[in-house]
Design a protein around this motif. Structure first.
Motif, PDB file in Angstrom:
ATOM      1  N   GLY A   1       0.828  -1.197   0.000  1.00 61.73           N
ATOM      2  CA  GLY A   1       0.000   0.000   0.000  1.00 61.73           C
ATOM      3  C   GLY A   1       0.857   1.239   0.000  1.00 61.73           C
ATOM      4  N   TYR A   2       0.260   2.324   0.432  1.00 60.69           N
ATOM      5  CA  TYR A   2       0.945   3.612   0.431  1.00 60.69           C
ATOM      6  C   TYR A   2       1.039   4.107   1.866  1.00 60.69           C
ATOM      7  CZ  TYR A   2      -0.301   2.907  -4.390  1.00 60.69           C
ATOM      8  OH  TYR A   2      -0.440   2.353  -5.629  1.00 60.69           O
ATOM      9  N   GLU A   3       1.739   5.191   2.068  1.00 60.13           N
ATOM     10  CA  GLU A   3       1.935   5.722   3.416  1.00 60.13           C
ATOM     11  C   GLU A   3       0.636   5.722   4.222  1.00 60.13           C
ATOM     12  OE1 GLU A   3       3.977   9.569   3.509  1.00 60.13           O
ATOM     13  OE2 GLU A   3       5.579   8.562   2.400  1.00 60.13           O
TER      14      GLU A   3
ATOM     15  N   THR B   1      -2.850   0.548   3.921  1.00 55.31           N
ATOM     16  CA  THR B   1      -2.572  -0.688   3.206  1.00 55.31           C
ATOM     17  C   THR B   1      -3.701  -0.927   2.214  1.00 55.31           C
ATOM     18  OG1 THR B   1      -1.487  -1.542   5.151  1.00 55.31           O
ATOM     19  CG2 THR B   1      -2.134  -3.138   3.498  1.00 55.31           C
ATOM     20  N   VAL B   2      -3.324  -1.179   0.969  1.00 53.83           N
ATOM     21  CA  VAL B   2      -4.329  -1.329  -0.073  1.00 53.83           C
ATOM     22  C   VAL B   2      -4.567  -2.808  -0.392  1.00 53.83           C
ATOM     23  CG1 VAL B   2      -4.874  -0.804  -2.466  1.00 53.83           C
ATOM     24  CG2 VAL B   2      -3.763   0.918  -1.051  1.00 53.83           C
ATOM     25  N   LEU B   3      -3.501  -3.579  -0.326  1.00 52.29           N
ATOM     26  CA  LEU B   3      -3.604  -5.011  -0.630  1.00 52.29           C
ATOM     27  C   LEU B   3      -3.263  -5.815   0.617  1.00 52.29           C
ATOM     28  CD1 LEU B   3      -1.826  -5.070  -4.099  1.00 52.29           C
ATOM     29  CD2 LEU B   3      -4.270  -5.366  -3.669  1.00 52.29           C
TER      30      LEU B   3
ATOM     31  N   PRO C   1     -13.519  -3.156  -8.145  1.00 46.15           N
ATOM     32  CA  PRO C   1     -14.046  -1.790  -8.143  1.00 46.15           C
ATOM     33  C   PRO C   1     -12.932  -0.761  -8.244  1.00 46.15           C
ATOM     34  CG  PRO C   1     -14.039  -2.677  -5.928  1.00 46.15           C
ATOM     35  CD  PRO C   1     -13.632  -3.795  -6.826  1.00 46.15           C
ATOM     36  N   ASN C   2     -13.275   0.462  -8.562  1.00 45.65           N
ATOM     37  CA  ASN C   2     -12.304   1.568  -8.555  1.00 45.65           C
ATOM     38  C   ASN C   2     -11.691   1.646  -7.168  1.00 45.65           C
ATOM     39  OD1 ASN C   2     -14.563   3.372 -10.569  1.00 45.65           O
ATOM     40  ND2 ASN C   2     -12.562   2.699 -11.226  1.00 45.65           N
ATOM     41  N   GLY C   3     -10.390   1.805  -7.144  1.00 47.50           N
ATOM     42  CA  GLY C   3      -9.710   1.894  -5.853  1.00 47.50           C
ATOM     43  C   GLY C   3      -9.534   0.554  -5.168  1.00 47.50           C
ATOM     44  N   GLY C   4      -9.861  -0.528  -5.870  1.00 48.61           N
ATOM     45  CA  GLY C   4      -9.759  -1.854  -5.270  1.00 48.61           C
ATOM     46  C   GLY C   4      -8.329  -2.351  -5.123  1.00 48.61           C
ATOM     47  N   GLY C   5      -7.413  -1.728  -5.852  1.00 49.35           N
ATOM     48  CA  GLY C   5      -6.004  -2.115  -5.708  1.00 49.35           C
ATOM     49  C   GLY C   5      -5.436  -2.836  -6.915  1.00 49.35           C
ATOM     50  N   LYS C   6      -6.127  -2.800  -8.042  1.00 51.50           N
ATOM     51  CA  LYS C   6      -5.648  -3.514  -9.238  1.00 51.50           C
ATOM     52  C   LYS C   6      -4.343  -2.915  -9.741  1.00 51.50           C
ATOM     53  CE  LYS C   6      -9.461  -2.540 -11.499  1.00 51.50           C
ATOM     54  NZ  LYS C   6     -10.116  -1.702 -10.474  1.00 51.50           N
ATOM     55  N   THR C   7      -4.339  -1.595  -9.904  1.00 52.12           N
ATOM     56  CA  THR C   7      -3.115  -0.940 -10.388  1.00 52.12           C
ATOM     57  C   THR C   7      -1.985  -1.106  -9.377  1.00 52.12           C
ATOM     58  OG1 THR C   7      -4.419   0.629 -11.664  1.00 52.12           O
ATOM     59  CG2 THR C   7      -2.145   1.245 -11.195  1.00 52.12           C
ATOM     60  N   THR C   8      -2.333  -1.044  -8.101  1.00 48.28           N
ATOM     61  CA  THR C   8      -1.324  -1.237  -7.052  1.00 48.28           C
ATOM     62  C   THR C   8      -0.686  -2.625  -7.191  1.00 48.28           C
ATOM     63  OG1 THR C   8      -2.614   0.188  -5.614  1.00 48.28           O
ATOM     64  CG2 THR C   8      -0.937  -1.172  -4.564  1.00 48.28           C
ATOM     65  N   LEU C   9      -1.506  -3.632  -7.434  1.00 48.36           N
ATOM     66  CA  LEU C   9      -0.982  -4.983  -7.613  1.00 48.36           C
ATOM     67  C   LEU C   9       0.004  -5.024  -8.779  1.00 48.36           C
ATOM     68  CD1 LEU C   9      -1.094  -7.978  -6.806  1.00 48.36           C
ATOM     69  CD2 LEU C   9      -2.984  -8.274  -8.415  1.00 48.36           C
TER      70      LEU C   9
ATOM     71  N   SER D   1       0.306   0.732 -19.367  1.00 50.44           N
ATOM     72  CA  SER D   1      -0.217   1.425 -18.190  1.00 50.44           C
ATOM     73  C   SER D   1      -1.658   1.856 -18.401  1.00 50.44           C
ATOM     74  CB  SER D   1       0.688   2.615 -17.908  1.00 50.44           C
ATOM     75  OG  SER D   1      -0.051   3.673 -17.378  1.00 50.44           O
ATOM     76  N   GLN D   2      -2.364   2.014 -17.286  1.00 49.95           N
ATOM     77  CA  GLN D   2      -3.749   2.474 -17.357  1.00 49.95           C
ATOM     78  C   GLN D   2      -3.821   3.918 -17.839  1.00 49.95           C
ATOM     79  OE1 GLN D   2      -5.671   2.375 -13.522  1.00 49.95           O
ATOM     80  NE2 GLN D   2      -7.666   2.897 -14.358  1.00 49.95           N
ATOM     81  N   PHE D   3      -2.821   4.690 -17.425  1.00 50.09           N
ATOM     82  CA  PHE D   3      -2.875   6.111 -17.736  1.00 50.09           C
ATOM     83  C   PHE D   3      -1.934   6.446 -18.864  1.00 50.09           C
ATOM     84  CE2 PHE D   3      -3.963   5.526 -13.297  1.00 50.09           C
ATOM     85  CZ  PHE D   3      -5.270   5.979 -13.346  1.00 50.09           C
TER      86      PHE D   3
HETATM   87  N1  LIG Z   1       0.346   6.961  -5.362  1.00 47.50           N
HETATM   88  C1  LIG Z   1      -0.586   6.730  -4.409  1.00 47.50           C
HETATM   89  N2  LIG Z   1      -0.440   7.246  -3.175  1.00 47.50           N
HETATM   90  C2  LIG Z   1      -1.356   7.017  -2.207  1.00 47.50           C
HETATM   91  N3  LIG Z   1      -2.453   6.260  -2.377  1.00 47.50           N
HETATM   92  C3  LIG Z   1      -2.657   5.719  -3.576  1.00 47.50           C
HETATM   93  C4  LIG Z   1      -1.727   5.921  -4.671  1.00 47.50           C
HETATM   94  N4  LIG Z   1      -2.186   5.256  -5.748  1.00 47.50           N
HETATM   95  C5  LIG Z   1      -3.339   4.670  -5.353  1.00 47.50           C
HETATM   96  N5  LIG Z   1      -3.624   4.934  -4.059  1.00 47.50           N
HETATM   97  C6  LIG Z   1      -4.775   4.429  -3.308  1.00 47.50           C
HETATM   98  O1  LIG Z   1      -4.736   3.024  -3.312  1.00 47.50           O
HETATM   99  C7  LIG Z   1      -6.022   2.490  -3.537  1.00 47.50           C
HETATM  100  C8  LIG Z   1      -5.973   1.518  -4.719  1.00 47.50           C
HETATM  101  O2  LIG Z   1      -5.665   2.225  -5.900  1.00 47.50           O
HETATM  102  P1  LIG Z   1      -5.449   1.504  -7.291  1.00 47.50           P
HETATM  103  O3  LIG Z   1      -4.968   2.525  -8.232  1.00 47.50           O
HETATM  104  O4  LIG Z   1      -4.621   0.307  -7.092  1.00 47.50           O
HETATM  105  O5  LIG Z   1      -6.942   1.077  -7.651  1.00 47.50           O
HETATM  106  P2  LIG Z   1      -7.493   0.386  -8.968  1.00 47.50           P
HETATM  107  O6  LIG Z   1      -8.097  -0.902  -8.546  1.00 47.50           O
HETATM  108  O7  LIG Z   1      -6.467   0.340 -10.033  1.00 47.50           O
HETATM  109  O8  LIG Z   1      -8.666   1.390  -9.367  1.00 47.50           O
HETATM  110  P3  LIG Z   1      -9.183   1.864 -10.814  1.00 47.50           P
HETATM  111  O9  LIG Z   1     -10.223   0.883 -11.236  1.00 47.50           O
HETATM  112  O10 LIG Z   1      -9.807   3.187 -10.517  1.00 47.50           O
HETATM  113  O11 LIG Z   1      -8.030   1.953 -11.726  1.00 47.50           O
HETATM  114  C9  LIG Z   1      -6.954   3.652  -3.727  1.00 47.50           C
HETATM  115  O12 LIG Z   1      -7.683   3.833  -2.540  1.00 47.50           O
HETATM  116  C10 LIG Z   1      -6.064   4.823  -3.976  1.00 47.50           C
HETATM  117  O13 LIG Z   1      -6.601   5.980  -3.403  1.00 47.50           O
END
Ligand SMILES: Nc1ncnc2c1ncn2[C@@H]1O[C@H](COP(=O)(O)OP(=O)(O)OP(=O)(O)O)[C@@H](O)[C@H]1O
Ligand SMILES: [Mg+2]
Lengths: 259, 275
Positions: A15-17, A20-22, A40-48, A81-83
């Motif tokens: 996760g981030y500071e 914890t996201v995952l 869902p949005n914010g579920g942590g996919k990109t973080t993974l 990348s997503q973005f």
């Molecule tokens: N650089 C960052 N710093 C702090 N928190 C972050 C950062 N990137 C993402 N987060 C947080 O981590 C959580 C998961 O984000 P993530 O981008 O992994 O979601 P996602 O599943 O890819 O969503 P989406 O479907 O919108 O792409 C979110 O709550 C987000 O606010």
């Protein structure tokens, strides 16, 4: 010989500071896999994905890519990348972007691209059907065309694994079908991990499916079972319905997570 | 016209200034394109102003101010670059702080120094009379370093400027390239300081590439055009300065600014005619 995992994640917390996201993620992916992940949005996919790419250090747990630490193994990963790059003014041609896929850590290699590098670039351009755009500047392209350039760039790395984060988000349905056909072909020799919101498209194209929402629910099955969805804390329901024809699930949880 | 020019450049200091213009334009045009594309104009401004601290300290201790400027610009480039790599938003404040500290140190040490200090103005606003033989050698060296670095690493630099994340995943030496680029910005700033001064140097780095960016779509072309434009501004700036007896630095920068305004006007007209 044992089947070796191309991506292996054990007891991962990341996760981030702020938070914890995952939590407690375990995941194994093999050479002939084509995995689709929803959530869902914010579920942590990109973080993974960032963790698999070694861009984000996990709080706990281990990740290996092709049997190596993520930061070393990632050279085998083609990443989309997503973005998209934000700087729309940047003066760069399609060919030059795809050529980034051929760059290596060794600066002498990058000084002059060899002829086999140029061939790989051409092949990658043709695979996504943008060979005639090669001279164009990126900022003259549509969102969908740009998306294809990034997919070409990932293919130009001649990866063993493709990681695609929402590759169809700005692509029309015809192009998205073309993309899935291409991915099915590539899956002959490349393992693919794909993230998408479009479950209808995903479930008819991927081999196995999983759900990410803080935790990862993935059992290597094609179908999403209601149990998986419950454990996944509510994936977007309208999207999930395809995999669970006999059950209508409440959609409120998706709203909760939507931001 | 030709006769006039040959009179102007019959003076040795004017010939030196012209040669200096060439090397400075080469370095500033090429590295300036990277500065604009990477959006590090403010870091470059920070480096330039921090360098003044080095000028002041070196002057106080009776050393060559150029050495002080080189040291300060290199160290500040590394500190600001490292901060930028860590967190983009955090770096912004640090840049502002180092910018001011550099100037403050410079001014304090210069006020502490006794004796004649009129030529110290030349570090702030430039002076074509100030270009010495050793300055010319340093300018040549810096131009060669910049050109060598950019030609050899062209694709790497393009990649890290365009998409840092992808470059990291490809295991390119992103931090090393980025910091080297900033150190070269620092060196360019110091040699260009002789012509246009620390306060105006940022304009010489950023205006020519900004103009080129309006009309060209290839980074190599933008670098080339920036070099040419920068040299033209310096050349005409020198001539005008000679004839009007106005300091060259401000004339050069004013020329560049006018060209920038005209060029954006032309672009506006062009775009609005299209639509
Ligand atoms: N650089 C960052 N710093 C702090 N928190 C972050 C950062 N990137 C993402 N987060 C947080 O981590 C959580 C998961 O984000 P993530 O981008 O992994 O979601 P996602 O599943 O890819 O969503 P989406 O479907 O919108 O792409 C979110 O709550 C987000 O606010
Ligand atoms: Mg995401």
């Amino acid at each position: 010989m044992d089947k070796q995992a191309v991506v292996s994640i054990k007891d991962l917390w990341a996760g981030y500071e702020a938070d914890t996201v995952l939590e407690d993620v375990n995941f194994e992916m093999y050479q002939d896999d084509f995995v689709g992940l929803i959530g869902p949005n914010g579920g942590g996919k990109t973080t993974l994905i960032r963790v698999i790419l070694g861009l984000l250090k996990p709080e706990k747990g281990t990740i290996t890519v092709m049997g190596q630490q993520a930061a070393r193994g990632r050279k085998h990963i083609g990443y989309v990348s997503q973005f998209q790059v934000e700087d729309k003014q940047f003066p760069i041609s399609v060919w030059d972007v795809v050529a980034m896929g051929r760059l290596r850590p060794n600066p002498f290699h990058n000084f002059r691209l060899a002829s086999h590098d140029k061939e790989a670039i051409e092949t990658a351009l043709e695979e996504t059907g943008i060979a005639d755009l090669r001279e164009r500047t990126m900022n003259e392209l549509s969102g969908g065309q740009r998306q294809r350039v990034y997919i070409s760039r990932a293919l130009a790395t001649e990866p063993k694994i493709l990681l695609l984060d929402e590759p169809t988000s700005s692509v029309d349905s015809q192009s998205s079908n073309q993309l899935y056909d291409l991915l099915a072909q590539l899956n002959d020799h490349i393992a693919i991990l794909l993230i998408s919101h479009d479950l209808t498209a995903i479930s008819s194209n991927v081999k196995t499916i999983g759900c990410v929402n803080r935790r990862l629910v993935y059992e290597g099955n094609k179908e999403l079972t209601p149990e998986m969805i419950e454990a996944g804390y509510g994936c977007p329901i309208d999207l999930i319905a395809h995999g669970v024809p006999h059950r209508v699930l409440p959609g409120h949880q998706y709203e909760d997570h939507h931001d | 016209m030709i006769e006039q020019l040959s009179t102007i450049f019959s003076y040795e200091f004017m010939r030196n200034a012209l040669i200096a213009s060439f090397w400075i334009s080469l370095a500033a045009g090429v590295i300036g394109a990277l500065v604009v594309l990477n959006r590090i104009v403010s870091i470059s401004g920070g480096i330039a102003h921090a360098a003044y601290g080095g000028v002041g300290i070196a002057y106080y201790f009776g050393q060559d101010p150029m050495i002080g400027a080189l040291l300060f610009s290199t160290v500040s480039a590394l500190i600001m670059g490292a901060a930028q790599r860590k967190s983009k938003s955090g770096a912004d404040t640090l840049i502002g702080v180092m910018w001011s500290i550099g100037m403050a140190i410079g001014i304090i040490f210069i006020s502490l120094t006794r004796g004649y200090k009129a030529n110290l103005m030349s570090y702030l606003f430039g002076s074509i009379l100030a270009v010495s033989g050793s300055d010319l050698r340093l300018m040549t060296l810096v131009a060669a370093l910049v050109l060598g670095f950019v030609i050899f690493n062209y694709r790497n630099l393009l990649a890290i400027s365009y998409d840092e994340t992808f470059s990291t995943v490809r295991n390119l030496p992103v931090t090393l390239l980025y910091l080297t680029m900033l150190v070269l910005v620092g060196l360019t700033v110091v040699v260009a300081m002789r012509m246009v001064g620390l306060i105006l140097v940022i304009a010489l780095l950023s205006i020519p590439p900004a103009i080129a960016l309006y009309h060209f779509k290839d980074v190599r072309a933008i670098m080339l055009i920036s070099v040419v434009l920068s040299f033209l501004f310096c050349f005409f700036g020198l001539v005008i300065s000679f004839q009007t007896n106005i300091q060259a630095g401000p004339v050069i920068i004013l020329l560049a600014s006018v060209a920038f305004l005209l060029s954006s006007l032309v672009r506006r007209l062009h775009l609005s005619r299209k639509s």
